[in-house]
Design a protein around this motif. Structure first.
Motif, PDB file in Angstrom:
ATOM      1  N   VAL A  55       0.852  -1.197   0.000  1.00 39.24           N
ATOM      2  CA  VAL A  55       0.000   0.000   0.000  1.00 39.24           C
ATOM      3  C   VAL A  55       0.890   1.251   0.000  1.00 39.24           C
ATOM      4  N   CYS A  58       2.485   1.749  -3.441  1.00 35.00           N
ATOM      5  CA  CYS A  58       1.544   2.280  -4.446  1.00 35.00           C
ATOM      6  C   CYS A  58       1.345   3.779  -4.240  1.00 35.00           C
ATOM      7  N   ARG A  59       1.240   4.162  -2.981  1.00 37.02           N
ATOM      8  CA  ARG A  59       1.031   5.572  -2.668  1.00 37.02           C
ATOM      9  C   ARG A  59       2.243   6.404  -3.099  1.00 37.02           C
ATOM     10  N   TYR A  65      -5.296   3.052  -8.093  1.00 33.44           N
ATOM     11  CA  TYR A  65      -6.177   2.021  -7.519  1.00 33.44           C
ATOM     12  C   TYR A  65      -5.388   0.750  -7.231  1.00 33.44           C
ATOM     13  N   LEU A  66      -5.587   0.219  -6.038  1.00 29.79           N
ATOM     14  CA  LEU A  66      -4.985  -1.066  -5.665  1.00 29.79           C
ATOM     15  C   LEU A  66      -6.093  -1.949  -5.110  1.00 29.79           C
ATOM     16  N   THR A  67      -6.317  -3.102  -5.730  1.00 27.87           N
ATOM     17  CA  THR A  67      -7.342  -4.016  -5.231  1.00 27.87           C
ATOM     18  C   THR A  67      -6.677  -5.291  -4.729  1.00 27.87           C
ATOM     19  N   LEU A 101      -3.858   5.879   6.785  1.00 28.21           N
ATOM     20  CA  LEU A 101      -4.692   6.023   5.580  1.00 28.21           C
ATOM     21  C   LEU A 101      -5.212   7.459   5.494  1.00 28.21           C
ATOM     22  N   ILE A 106      -5.356   8.287   1.498  1.00 29.64           N
ATOM     23  CA  ILE A 106      -5.748   7.004   0.905  1.00 29.64           C
ATOM     24  C   ILE A 106      -7.197   6.709   1.268  1.00 29.64           C
ATOM     25  N   LEU A 108     -10.206   4.071   1.609  1.00 26.74           N
ATOM     26  CA  LEU A 108     -10.466   2.637   1.728  1.00 26.74           C
ATOM     27  C   LEU A 108     -11.851   2.317   1.182  1.00 26.74           C
ATOM     28  N   GLN A 139      -6.876   4.772  -4.078  1.00 25.44           N
ATOM     29  CA  GLN A 139      -8.030   4.025  -3.566  1.00 25.44           C
ATOM     30  C   GLN A 139      -7.600   2.592  -3.310  1.00 25.44           C
ATOM     31  N   LEU A 140      -7.697   2.189  -2.062  1.00 27.82           N
ATOM     32  CA  LEU A 140      -7.356   0.818  -1.668  1.00 27.82           C
ATOM     33  C   LEU A 140      -8.652   0.024  -1.544  1.00 27.82           C
ATOM     34  N   ASN A 141      -8.828  -0.939  -2.436  1.00 25.04           N
ATOM     35  CA  ASN A 141     -10.031  -1.780  -2.388  1.00 25.04           C
ATOM     36  C   ASN A 141      -9.689  -3.120  -1.770  1.00 25.04           C
TER      37      ASN A 141
END
Ligand code: IPE
Ligand code: IPE
Ligand code: MG
Length: 247
Positions: A55, A58-59, A65-67, A101, A106, A108, A139-141
């Motif tokens: 996470v 990615c940031r 977007y990270l799923t 977050l 970020i 969630l 966006q963390l999914n």
């Protein structure tokens, strides 16, 4: 690899050609634990640390977007003790990450049958989503009690109901309408799908959405996955030619 070579590592990335959406099947916690003569639950705990690392990566890199596939509809069939430990771990993880977050912009979000999760997990999940709802850097999914077939069945049911009540003409149903009835309705499709621990399968993850995703399978067990390998995978992605069926 030392820290200076690892930062050099990400300097070679083309920041204009990053995937907008990365999806990860985080597999191999159990095998990691077995290799280290630990319980599967310890493997999941170590896996949560890898989540934090990815996470953050990615940031820092600027992925939008990270799923993360955290718990599948099929995973409910694991021993009750393991399911309970995963739910406890999820609650702890969310509570411990809330501050970071929020501070790091970020957001969630969750996809899947959230209503099937234990009440306390739902509560902290909703609390964290609410706390971060206006964040927009990443966006963390979390895919929780997620299964693609269930998602597709749910979409078909909703569309059928709309057609039956004449809100929708069946002849107007197209790919956009289908996509707008999936959990992922407000996101771009994944550009890159990573699976750890070597298994060459999709395991009921985002079947519709990965139609043109680039796939990368690494033998690394999820708890051993880190930023350096992630950056190497992104570089590999940047060397691929995506044709989308064209010439
Ligand atoms: C992935 O690791 C985590 C979840 C599915 C919750 P596994 O628990 O599937 O690990 P392996 O595949 O048994 O090694
Ligand atoms: C996929 O891993 C689901 C998650 C990572 C949450 P599994 O370990 O459940 O999948 P299979 O059993 O290898 O297909
Ligand atoms: Mg597995």
């Amino acid at each position: 690899m030392n820290s200076s070579s690892s930062s050099q590592n990400s300097e070679d990335l083309d920041k204009t050609k990053l995937p907008a959406h990365v999806a990860i099947i985080m597999d191999g916690n159990g095998r990691w634990a077995k290799k280290h003569l630990l319980s599967r639950i310890k493997g999941h705990e170590k896996g949560a640390e890898a989540v934090r690392t990815v996470v953050r990566a990615c940031r820092e890199l600027g992925i939008a977007y990270l799923t993360l596939y955290a718990f599948s509809t099929e995973n409910w069939q694991r021993p009750q003790k393991e399911v309970a430990a995963l739910m406890t771990l999820l609650t702890k993880f969310l509570k411990s990450e809330q501050k970071e977050l929020a501070a790091k912009d970020i957001r969630l979000a969750a996809i899947g049958q959230i209503e099937r999760l234990p009440a306390n997990v739902q509560q902290v999940l909703h609390e964290t989503m609410e706390l971060t709802r206006s964040n927009s850097a990443l966006q963390l999914n979390l895919a929780l009690s997620y299964g693609s077939r269930t998602e597709i069945v749910r979409m078909a049911r909703q569309i059928a109901k709309e057609a039956k009540s004449e809100q929708l003409d069946p002849d107007d149903i197209n790919a956009e309408i289908v996509a707008s009835h999936l959990y992922t309705k407000d996101m771009p499709d994944p550009d890159l799908l990573i699976r750890t621990s070597g298994e060459m399968r999709i395991s009921n993850f985002l079947l519709w959405q990965i139609a043109y995703a680039e796939i990368y399978v690494t033998p690394t067990y999820w708890p051993d996955f880190g930023k350096d390998e992630f950056v190497e995978i992104l570089k590999n992605y940047q060397q691929r030619e995506r044709r989308f069926g064209q010439v």
